[in-house]
Enzyme design. Structure first.
Site, PDB file in Angstrom:
ATOM      1  N   GLU A 484      50.948  30.393  33.614  1.00 25.56           N
ATOM      2  CA  GLU A 484      49.751  30.031  34.360  1.00 25.56           C
ATOM      3  C   GLU A 484      49.645  28.501  34.369  1.00 25.56           C
ATOM      4  OE1 GLU A 484      46.537  32.619  33.915  1.00 25.56           O
ATOM      5  OE2 GLU A 484      45.564  31.661  35.612  1.00 25.56           O
ATOM      6  N   GLU A 746      40.893  31.725  24.407  1.00 27.22           N
ATOM      7  CA  GLU A 746      40.365  32.040  25.734  1.00 27.22           C
ATOM      8  C   GLU A 746      39.233  33.064  25.655  1.00 27.22           C
ATOM      9  OE1 GLU A 746      43.280  34.035  28.177  1.00 27.22           O
ATOM     10  OE2 GLU A 746      42.227  33.483  30.021  1.00 27.22           O
TER      11      GLU A 746
HETATM   12  C1  BGC Z   1      42.442  31.334  33.796  1.00 26.19           C
HETATM   13  C2  BGC Z   1      41.034  30.836  33.596  1.00 26.19           C
HETATM   14  C3  BGC Z   1      40.501  30.626  34.976  1.00 26.19           C
HETATM   15  C4  BGC Z   1      40.389  32.001  35.549  1.00 26.19           C
HETATM   16  C5  BGC Z   1      39.706  32.081  36.854  1.00 26.19           C
HETATM   17  C6  BGC Z   1      42.345  32.686  34.398  1.00 26.19           C
HETATM   18  O1  BGC Z   1      43.551  33.335  34.537  1.00 26.19           O
HETATM   19  O2  BGC Z   1      43.176  31.311  32.624  1.00 26.19           O
HETATM   20  O3  BGC Z   1      40.838  29.919  32.644  1.00 26.19           O
HETATM   21  O4  BGC Z   1      39.373  29.858  35.087  1.00 26.19           O
HETATM   22  O5  BGC Z   1      41.648  32.635  35.594  1.00 26.19           O
HETATM   23  O6  BGC Z   1      39.346  33.344  37.085  1.00 26.19           O
END
Ligand code: BGC
Length: 891
Positions: A484, A746
């Protein structure tokens, strides 16, 4: 003439950098620090002079630009207003000031700045690439990776230059060498932008690397974001092969100017690195590497010619930040041999912190031996690397040894998010001293510190900084490990205040705002990620897209830079027009994400969308006010009012309660000032009740979390906020700390004793978003409040509570170091503060009388300069360091 002798001028900087070279700001902004104490330690006027050192005979008596006497206190963002600055030219500048008594200081020691290449015509270099003709891929197989190319160019110099610069960039990544020595210490340069629009170049001083006679300029190219993997979308998001553009210019005493630029005369070949990818890792066969390939002595017979590439249509811009660097070395805490048996053992290494970086390993073996290093954030229940949550990011480096000589192995063109590494394929046992983690980050300079009486909270602070550094890698990202690593916009708007307290990332965030503008659609919506590779469609979502207005405002508040508002104004205005069109009678649905990863409670997205609508319209009105755009300000205020009334009509019931009864809704209503004054106290009560009802736990996601704590503290529940911070059962900040976290997770439930790891589909252990509580720790717990943009005025407001007996925060702004610290002992509150010259500060003590109050050891005999007011005693303090003591009983 009387001199204000005790006012010194230090830390001259240009565009927030010390003696920068290669800048392209046409009207660079100057800043200087005054050093002194007392009420006169402030500036009432200044004079600034600039001399072009490249014009023969230029002196201070005939300066290129003399500001004349400029009245006022401005010692930051004073813009150059002289004749046009010239590409490559080097300027010296100095400044003097008049203090509070009108006394004049001596001139500062001069400082330098140097212009980069300001126009396309300054570039004679052509884009070049090494084309490999035989890249075929088998059907149904991954396309074969192309090895990282190395390129070189020999050139002669008739004398040692008096100045030499390398201007360089790449589509992909570069590492440059002059005569075998690495140029600069940046990693993963030139960094990430939307390469179809803007490409950053860097400028290096290479004078000392050149000599008379034959010289060698050599460059290794990597795939990076241009050719390598980006997000979950695989490789080749921008282009298929890396390319180089560079220009070495040397100036000689004779007046000769020699330019060596990328052109068809360069030679190239494949290096031993057969794969390099930011997510997959790096694979290098050292048998195909030559130690002296980047020197004159190397025989390059048989190297390939390079091919010229058409210039991309994008703009070349000078990098505004200092790039990614190795910011810390983490030694191995432990090395454990596992899996002995027939094969050679594997070694599991713990470097003690879940950061972003690479492993450096010293080892020895045999030619042809494969050494493999894998990386993970955590270990699984069996003590092996836990890699499932990395999804498609392999995070694996591999080296094939060339011979038996000891080697140091470290990849160049990748980084990993990890705390644990597994090394396999080595013969000799690995000792702790053989291996370490090199932490990489764009947050090179930490400018803040926070500490307090609770060691677990101190660990939380350390974890916040670790996740900050791990996610400021060229752009602010969500996470540094899985496939990501994107510039998710909400993550930054939430975390920006905390980031800016802790690290000097102003220039980097300022640059990222251009990345964000590059994503703006014709509708005015910003994308949810920036940079946004082609094909990305998510845009306009509440709290994500809103970063386009929120982040410039935060940057302005914390840095004092009003130009950022000016530069982005038209773009922000287009966004406001988009919002205006995207609402219905003042209500807006909050898009895809809502209060992201909140546990338990769900907050209505129509509420969230409308709340942010009010907030963003309000901010835009303030931005318009700063810039004197009165009509826009007025219009934005009306839009905000309309949305506020719509929210109240829709979500406030007859008893003044929100119909959306969640912590996030109340925190937002209080933080964004959505409610009529009359029902604010009740809303504060209700928020406190909801936190109480959850047994002092959070039920908030990305959006609610940063708002809960200030909302409690501002509405009579600071004690509860402190207890919430100290909560250590799930879900809470300290729960993670108690589980041994070394970074910010997270999700609150990333790992629990009951469930183990949360689903690996989305479970990073290095997301800074929930670390946004850091802003509250600095401002509310320690009490360091910037109240005027750039810290020109601060309020120093110690707020004990929750059993904390001490807290302290410092921050280095452009003015100098601000500090607010307190401790309680023996029924006395001891406060020490620091106020840089040319700023003003008010100490607000949490006591209701000035009786017994000591300021710098003196009883405050009368109330002169102090006032007991609601919320505490207020005392204006001049620049300098001060201690205050007040009788104090715990609440
Ligand atoms: C990310 C987040 C991001 C989000 C948005 C995720 O996969 O890791 O931090 O803001 O997607 O929906």
């Amino acid at each position: 003439m009387a001199h204000a002798a005790d006012l010194a001028i230090e830390d001259l900087n240009v565009e927030r950098r010390a003696e920068p070279i290669g800048i392209d700001a046409l009207h660079p902004r100057f800043a200087w620090r005054l050093v002194g104490a007392g009420s006169n330690a402030r500036q009432t006027a200044y004079q600034l002079q600039v001399v072009n050192t490249d014009v023969p005979g230029a002196t201070w008596s005939t300066p290129t630009w003399d500001s004349g006497r400029g009245e006022g206190a401005d010692s930051t963002y004073v813009a150059y207003a002289g004749p046009a600055l010239v590409s490559r030219h080097r300027y010296s500048w100095r400044v003097r000031v008049w203090d509070g008594d009108g006394l004049e200081s001596a001139w500062s020691t001069p400082a330098l700045f140097e212009m980069g290449l300001l126009s396309a015509a300054d570039w004679s270099a052509r884009w070049i690439a090494h084309v490999v003709p035989d890249l075929v891929s088998e059907p149904d197989e991954m396309p074969r990776q192309r090895p990282a190319p190395v390129l070189r160019r020999r050139f002669g110099l008739s004398s040692v230059p008096r100045r030499a610069r390398l201007y360089i960039t790449a589509l992909g990544l570069y590492e440059a060498y002059v005569n075998g020595t690495r140029v600069g210490d940046e990693r993963l340069a030139p960094g990430w932008t939307d390469y179809n629009r803007r490409i950053q170049y860097q400028t290096y001083d290479v004078t000392s690397l050149l000599h008379q006679g034959e010289n060698m300029l050599a460059v290794r190219l990597g795939d990076g974001w241009y050719t390598g993997s980006v997000g979950p979308w695989g490789r080749h998001r921008y282009g298929d092969e890396p390319a180089l553009l560079c220009q070495l210019e040397s100036q000689h005493a004779s007046g000769e100017l020699l330019t060596v630029a990328t052109d068809s005369h360069w030679l190239a070949r494949n290096s031993g690195t057969w794969l390099n990818d930011l997510q997959a890792g790096e694979r290098t066969d050292l048998r195909n590497e030559h130690s002296n390939w980047n020197t004159v002595a190397f025989d390059d017979t048989g190297w390939d010619p390079v091919s010229l590439r058409a210039a991309p249509g994008s703009r070349l811009v000078a990098a505004r930040d200092d790039g990614i660097k190795m910011v810390e070395v983490l030694p191995a805490l432990s090395v454990r041999a596992v899996g002995t048996g027939s094969g050679s053992p594997r070694y599991l290494v713990d470097v003690g912190a879940n950061a972003a970086g690479v492993v450096r390993l010293r080892t020895a073996g045999k030619s042809g031996q494969h050494v493999v290093i894998r990386h993970a954030e955590a270990l699984d229940a069996t003590g092996e690397l836990y890699t499932e949550n990395l999804r498609g990011a392999e995070q694996q480096d591999e080296f094939v040894l060339a011979d038996t000589a000891p080697v140091t192995l470290e990849p160049r063109f990748t980084f990993h998010g990890f705390r644990h590494a597994e090394v396999s394929g080595v013969d000799a046992p690995i000792a702790a001293g053989d291996i370490e983690s090199h932490v990489l980050s764009s947050a090179t300079r930490l400018v803040g510190a926070f500490s307090c009486s609770d060691p677990l909270v101190d660990t939380l602070q350390r974890n916040i900084v670790t996740s900050l550094r791990a996610n400021f890698i060229s752009i602010p990202t969500d996470c540094p490990q899985r496939n990501e690593r994107l510039g998710w916009t909400a993550d930054l708007q939430i975390f920006a205040p905390t980031a800016l307290f802790n690290a000097d990332v102003t220039n980097m965030v300022d640059k990222w705002l251009d990345d964000l503008v590059d994503t703006q659609l014709p509708s005015g919506a910003y994308a949810d990620i920036a940079p946004a590779p082609s094909g990305w469609a998510g845009a306009g979502n509440t709290a994500w897209s809103d970063a386009g207005v929120i982040v410039p405002w935060v940057l302005y508040e914390r840095s004092g830079d009003a130009d950022v508002l000016d530069r982005l104004y038209d773009s922000m205005r287009r966004y406001v027009v988009f919002l205006e069109a995207d609402q219905t009678n003042g209500l807006r649905f909050g898009g895809r994400y809502g209060d992201w990863v909140s546990l338990g409670a769900r907050t209505d997205k129509l509420f969230i969308g409308t709340a942010y609508l009010v907030y963003v319209f309000d901010l835009f009105a303030r931005i318009a006010a700063v810039l004197g755009r009165t009509a826009d300000e007025q219009h934005a205020r009306e839009l905000a009012e309309k949305a506020r009334r719509a929210l109240q009509r829709t979500f406030v019931d007859g008893d003044g309660r929100l119909t959306v009864d969640t912590q996030t809704a109340y925190a937002m209503a209080l933080g964004f000032e959505l409610l009529p004054e009359s029902i604010r106290p009740a809303a504060g009560e209700r928020l406190a009740q909801l936190v109480d009802a959850a047994d002092t736990h959070l039920a908030t996601g990305f959006l609610g979390t940063p708002l809960v704590m200030p909302a409690l503290s501002d509405n009579g529940h600071h004690e509860l906020a402190c207890r919430l911070l100290r909560q250590d059962s799930h879900p809470s900040w300290l729960f993670e700390v108690r589980q041994g976290a070394t970074s910010i997770w997270e999700r609150w439930n990333g790992w629990t004793p009951e469930q183990g790891f949360y689903s690996p589909r989305m479970n990073s252990f290095n997301h800074y978003a929930f670390g946004a509580v850091g802003d509250w720790m600095y401002r509310y717990l320690a009490g360091l409040h910037p109240v005027e943009p750039g810290y020109r005025r601060t309020e120093l407001r110690p707020q004990p509570g929750g059993g904390f007996t001490a807290a302290r925060a410092t921050h280095e702004s452009l003015y100098g170091t601000h500090a607010c610290g307190w401790r309680i002992d023996d029924r006395t509150l001891h406060v020490d503060v620091r106020v840089p010259a040319n700023t003003s500060a008010t100490v607000v003590l949490p006591v209701d009388t000035i009786d017994g109050l000591l300021v710098n050891g003196q009883l405050l005999a009368d109330s002169k300069g102090a006032a007991a007011a609601v919320g505490g005693v207020r005392i204006g303090v001049p620049p300098g360091q001060h201690t205050l003591e007040a009788p104090y009983r715990h609440a």
